[in-house]
Scaffold this active site. Structure first.
Site, PDB file in Angstrom:
ATOM      1  N   ARG A   1      -1.865  -4.791   3.249  1.00  0.00           N
ATOM      2  CA  ARG A   1      -1.826  -3.888   4.474  1.00  0.00           C
ATOM      3  C   ARG A   1       0.013  -3.940   5.347  1.00  0.00           C
ATOM      4  NH1 ARG A   1      -1.679  -3.991   9.989  1.00  0.00           N
ATOM      5  NH2 ARG A   1      -2.679  -1.991  11.216  1.00  0.00           N
TER       6      ARG A   1
ATOM      7  N   GLU B   1     -19.166   3.014  -0.420  1.00  0.00           N
ATOM      8  CA  GLU B   1     -18.199   2.428  -1.417  1.00  0.00           C
ATOM      9  C   GLU B   1     -19.059   2.468  -3.103  1.00  0.00           C
ATOM     10  OE1 GLU B   1     -19.094   0.946   1.388  1.00  0.00           O
ATOM     11  OE2 GLU B   1     -17.329   1.604   2.131  1.00  0.00           O
TER      12      GLU B   1
ATOM     13  N   PHE C   1     -14.061  -4.407   0.562  1.00  0.00           N
ATOM     14  CA  PHE C   1     -15.849  -3.673   0.465  1.00  0.00           C
ATOM     15  C   PHE C   1     -15.850  -3.000  -0.909  1.00  0.00           C
ATOM     16  CE2 PHE C   1     -15.005  -2.664   4.637  1.00  0.00           C
ATOM     17  CZ  PHE C   1     -15.534  -4.000   4.858  1.00  0.00           C
TER      18      PHE C   1
ATOM     19  N   SER D   1      -5.330   4.174   5.921  1.00  0.00           N
ATOM     20  CA  SER D   1      -5.470   2.613   5.733  1.00  0.00           C
ATOM     21  C   SER D   1      -4.666   2.289   4.495  1.00  0.00           C
ATOM     22  CB  SER D   1      -5.960   2.274   6.631  1.00  0.00           C
ATOM     23  OG  SER D   1      -6.279   2.431   7.577  1.00  0.00           O
TER      24      SER D   1
ATOM     25  N   ASP E   1      -8.683  -8.519  11.982  1.00  0.00           N
ATOM     26  CA  ASP E   1     -10.278  -8.449  12.033  1.00  0.00           C
ATOM     27  C   ASP E   1     -10.781  -9.331  11.650  1.00  0.00           C
ATOM     28  OD1 ASP E   1      -9.410  -4.902  12.422  1.00  0.00           O
ATOM     29  OD2 ASP E   1      -9.244  -4.621  10.440  1.00  0.00           O
TER      30      ASP E   1
ATOM     31  N   HIS F   1      -5.636  -4.076   1.657  1.00  0.00           N
ATOM     32  CA  HIS F   1      -5.586  -4.963   2.547  1.00  0.00           C
ATOM     33  C   HIS F   1      -6.127  -6.277   1.821  1.00  0.00           C
ATOM     34  CE1 HIS F   1      -4.600  -1.199   5.677  1.00  0.00           C
ATOM     35  NE2 HIS F   1      -5.513  -2.022   6.394  1.00  0.00           N
TER      36      HIS F   1
ATOM     37  N   ARG G   1       0.902  -1.333   0.148  1.00  0.00           N
ATOM     38  CA  ARG G   1       0.009  -0.277  -0.265  1.00  0.00           C
ATOM     39  C   ARG G   1       0.713   1.141   0.221  1.00  0.00           C
ATOM     40  NH1 ARG G   1      -2.148   0.927   6.175  1.00  0.00           N
ATOM     41  NH2 ARG G   1      -0.525  -0.864   7.044  1.00  0.00           N
TER      42      ARG G   1
HETATM   43  C1  LIG Z   1     -18.778  -1.751   3.549  1.00  0.00           C
HETATM   44  C2  LIG Z   1     -17.372  -0.479   5.144  1.00  0.00           C
HETATM   45  N1  LIG Z   1     -16.847   0.014   4.831  1.00  0.00           N
HETATM   46  C3  LIG Z   1     -16.205   0.535   5.643  1.00  0.00           C
HETATM   47  C4  LIG Z   1     -15.439  -0.353   6.511  1.00  0.00           C
HETATM   48  C5  LIG Z   1     -14.901   0.071   7.157  1.00  0.00           C
HETATM   49  N2  LIG Z   1     -14.601   1.033   8.547  1.00  0.00           N
HETATM   50  C6  LIG Z   1     -14.696  -0.255   9.629  1.00  0.00           C
HETATM   51  S1  LIG Z   1     -15.186   1.461  10.713  1.00  0.00           S
HETATM   52  C7  LIG Z   1     -15.435   2.530  10.068  1.00  0.00           C
HETATM   53  C8  LIG Z   1     -15.935   4.251  11.020  1.00  0.00           C
HETATM   54  C9  LIG Z   1     -17.316   3.298  10.917  1.00  0.00           C
HETATM   55  O1  LIG Z   1     -17.593   4.887  12.208  1.00  0.00           O
HETATM   56  P1  LIG Z   1     -19.171   4.952  12.543  1.00  0.00           P
HETATM   57  O2  LIG Z   1     -20.113   4.264  11.799  1.00  0.00           O
HETATM   58  O3  LIG Z   1     -19.188   6.429  12.819  1.00  0.00           O
HETATM   59  O4  LIG Z   1     -18.510   3.763  13.963  1.00  0.00           O
HETATM   60  P2  LIG Z   1     -18.294   4.328  15.325  1.00  0.00           P
HETATM   61  O5  LIG Z   1     -17.830   6.057  15.433  1.00  0.00           O
HETATM   62  O6  LIG Z   1     -19.699   4.805  16.479  1.00  0.00           O
HETATM   63  O7  LIG Z   1     -17.486   3.730  15.851  1.00  0.00           O
HETATM   64  C10 LIG Z   1     -15.471   2.423   8.673  1.00  0.00           C
HETATM   65  C11 LIG Z   1     -14.852   3.413   7.693  1.00  0.00           C
HETATM   66  C12 LIG Z   1     -16.563  -1.649   7.085  1.00  0.00           C
HETATM   67  N3  LIG Z   1     -16.226  -1.881   7.939  1.00  0.00           N
HETATM   68  N4  LIG Z   1     -17.479  -1.808   6.169  1.00  0.00           N
END
Ligand SMILES: Cc1ncc(C[n+]2csc(CCOP(=O)(O)OP(=O)(O)O)c2C)c(N)n1
Ligand SMILES: [Mg+2]
Lengths: 276, 313
Positions: free
Chosen positions: B166, B57, B82, B36, B116, B108, B9
């Site tokens: 990653r 996405e 994703f 990331s 994960d 990743h 990456r």
């Molecule tokens: C479809 C998808 N896209 C991207 C991610 C990567 N990802 C994991 S958590 C996150 C941010 C989540 O933010 P939020 O919904 O506000 O969660 P919180 O603040 O409650 O942790 C991302 C982009 C994922 N898990 N699934």
């Protein structure tokens, strides 16, 4: 029903579990777990009709963790309510564990469906709630979502479906902590005004302080009493709540505390009043 | 001798910076994973050419398609699972069917998202992207090649999917090494059997080469950085000249590089093939090293596969 005092103590333990388990794993998601501690503690101890010793009990209410990365808080309330031994929490993310980095229903009884790809949980909750309606069953579906997660289009498709089919047995909980990975939700991709949006989509909207146990308890009760419409609890929270150096810091979304940070986090959790 | 370790990456990050300096039409999009994926390097240097689309996405791919129609060269970036999974229909119908100049970066990839767990390990991305007409699929083996692949993707016309990892992995190619989309790099010219590999696992193939050389077995090693369009000539030549093929990838075997090589050989030069990769399963969490051992993706597994295919010759 646990007393508010007892819940408050549980919240302390749950916060401690979250930092301990992520620290032991060396990775994981403390921020969005800590913001949902009160919501999840009230839900698992005082709201959901479930049998931790009998996770497959067919009459149970179902909980869907749409924001799958918040599994540390989920695993903790599951362990503390009796699904599995608290000691097992420290196996989080280890090779061979039942406590996968994102929850797997294939490994851990009590997880309804595997999750970790955001935006999918509410649709599943809807489908389950619809099946309950078809079968004339009283059980309910709860779904915890992140505020950043609401950027996923599928969430809004599901919001329409729940209202369209009048799924009043669905209760969505939005963890409105204002942060996602790349920063402030409003600066990355704005979602405001949130309450108005859900209202416009024909949901019953309940706004609450997500760290106030009484308010959360009342919010769940209001949701259960609301008929003809699905309910959403939009709870204002603080990401990283309870650990000062993690609070409102996006960087603690997916980073584990080191030994020193763990010790100061634990001192803070047990040193001052929490859950308020 | 210690070898430099970098995640592929990082090569993407450097490649974007190079493209950004060379061409003002290059834009970068991300879906809330800029740090990331390393797209944040570009964002810091060219903030007016970087767009965070949030956790959406599908919308990101559609937006990239529109930007491409406007003459831009958008790099839509997020984790491989994703983008290749969630936005597949948008990629198929909007990007590939219309043959738009959209570049898609899936970070990743493989087992590199270890801790994960299964939801985040992109193992089907290659298969999903490879079946799409007009799509090019690039799987660079180290950070230097990842940079070249990124720059090449930004220069060639049409849809491209790039896969990055990653974890830091050995950097064993050099800036001067030849790189062209669709042309395999033959790293070792053996005659007894051939390993065709893509991604960081190519390094494991080189280790297998060493071990087998010590046992008097002459192994050809092909770095198949472009899975589509596949360098069929290199595959067929390896089959004719060495008579035994092993494929190696951090992906599902069904539909992956193994599948691609087998498709060519079945039609053009039937040859014994063994495949190293993921055998039709979801994995679990663990460090990438633990997973590589548990799921058979190490040099040792490659040596075993070569011996197995030699016995079938
Ligand atoms: C479809 C998808 N896209 C991207 C991610 C990567 N990802 C994991 S958590 C996150 C941010 C989540 O933010 P939020 O919904 O506000 O969660 P919180 O603040 O409650 O942790 C991302 C982009 C994922 N898990 N699934
Ligand atoms: Mg959030």
């Amino acid at each position: 029903m646990e007393s508010m005092q007892r819940l408050k103590e549980f919240c302390q333990d749950v916060r401690a579990d979250i930092v301990r388990m992520t620290s032991a794993a060396g990775s994981g998601h403390p921020g969005g777990s800590l913001s949902a501690v009160e919501a999840m503690t009230v839900l698992y101890f005082n709201v959901m009709n479930h049998r931790p010793q009998e996770p497959g009990w067919p009459e149970r209410d179902r909980f869907f963790l749409s924001k799958g990365h918040a599994c540390p808080v989920t695993y903790s309330v599951m362990a503390r309510s009796g699904y599995f031994p608290v000691e097992e929490l420290l196996t989080l993310r280890k090779c061979g564990t039942r406590l996968q980095g994102h929850p797997s229903c294939k490994t851990l009884p009590g997880i309804e469906v595997s999750s970790g790809s955001l935006g999918q949980g509410l649709s599943i909750a809807n489908g389950f709630a619809l099946s309950a309606k078809i079968d004339n069953k009283p059980y309910r579906a709860y779904c915890l979502m992140g505020d950043g997660e609401l950027q996923e289009g599928q969430v809004w498709e599901a919001i329409m479906t729940a209202a369209h089919y009048k799924l009043d047995n669905v209760c969505a909980i939005v963890d409105y902590n204002g942060l996602q990975i790349d920063g402030d939700v409003e600066s990355v991709m704005g979602i405001a005004p949130l309450a108005q949006k859900w209202t416009a989509f024909n949901w019953h909207v309940i706004e609450a302080d997500g760290h106030n146990l009484e308010q959360m308890q009342a919010a769940y009760a209001e949701a259960a009493q609301t008929k003809g419409k699905p309910s959403v609890i939009i709870m204002k929270t603080i990401k990283g709540k309870g650990i000062s150096f993690m609070e409102n810091v996006a960087g603690w979304h997916g980073k584990a505390p080191n030994q020193q940070e763990l010790q100061s986090a634990l001192a803070e959790i047990y040193g001052k009043e929490n859950g308020k | 001798m210690s070898i430099m370790m970098l995640p592929t990456r990082d090569g993407y990050g450097y490649g974007l910076l190079e493209l950004g300096a060379a061409n003002p039409d290059v834009l970068v999009l991300d879906a809330d994973l800029a740090k990331s994926t390393r797209s944040d390097w570009f964002a810091a240097k060219y903030p007016e050419r970087f767009f965070d689309i949030g956790i959406s996405e599908q919308d990101m791919i559609g937006t990239a398609a529109g930007l491409a129609l406007g003459g831009k060269i958008p790099f839509a970036t997020t984790y491989g699972v994703f983008v290749a999974g969630r936005a597949w229909d948008q990629i198929r119908t909007t990007v590939c069917y219309s043959d738009l100049n959209v570049k898609i970066a899936g970070a990743h990839g493989g087992i590199s998202a270890g801790g994960d767990g299964a939801t985040h390990q992109a193992l089907e991305d290659i298969a999903l992207m490879r079946v799409l007409p007009n799509m090019k699929v690039l799987v660079p083996c180290d950070a230097i090649e990842a940079k070249k692949a990124t720059v090449a993707a930004g220069t060639v016309l049409g849809p491209c999917f790039l896969r990055f990892a990653r974890e830091a992995t050995p950097v064993f190619t050099t800036e001067g090494d030849f790189f062209e989309i669709g042309i395999a790099n033959i790293l070792k010219p053996g005659t007894d059997a051939t390993i065709i590999a893509a991604g960081p696992i190519v390094y494991e193939a080189l280790l297998a080469h060493e071990q087998l050389a010590a046992e008097g077995i002459s192994l050809r090693v092909i770095n198949m950085h472009t899975i589509k369009p596949l360098d069929e000539a290199a595959v067929v030549a390896a089959a004719r000249e060495t008579g035994a093929i092993v494929t190696a990838e951090e992906a599902q075997l069904y539909g992956g590089l193994g599948g691609a090589v087998a498709e060519v050989l079945a039609r053009k030069c039937p040859t014994p093939v063994e495949m190293v990769g993921i055998e039709d399963s979801f994995l679990e969490c663990g460090t990438p090293e633990e997973l590589a051992v548990k799921y058979g993706l190490t040099a040792k597994d490659l040596v075993r596969a070569v011996k197995k295919v030699l016995a079938r010759k």
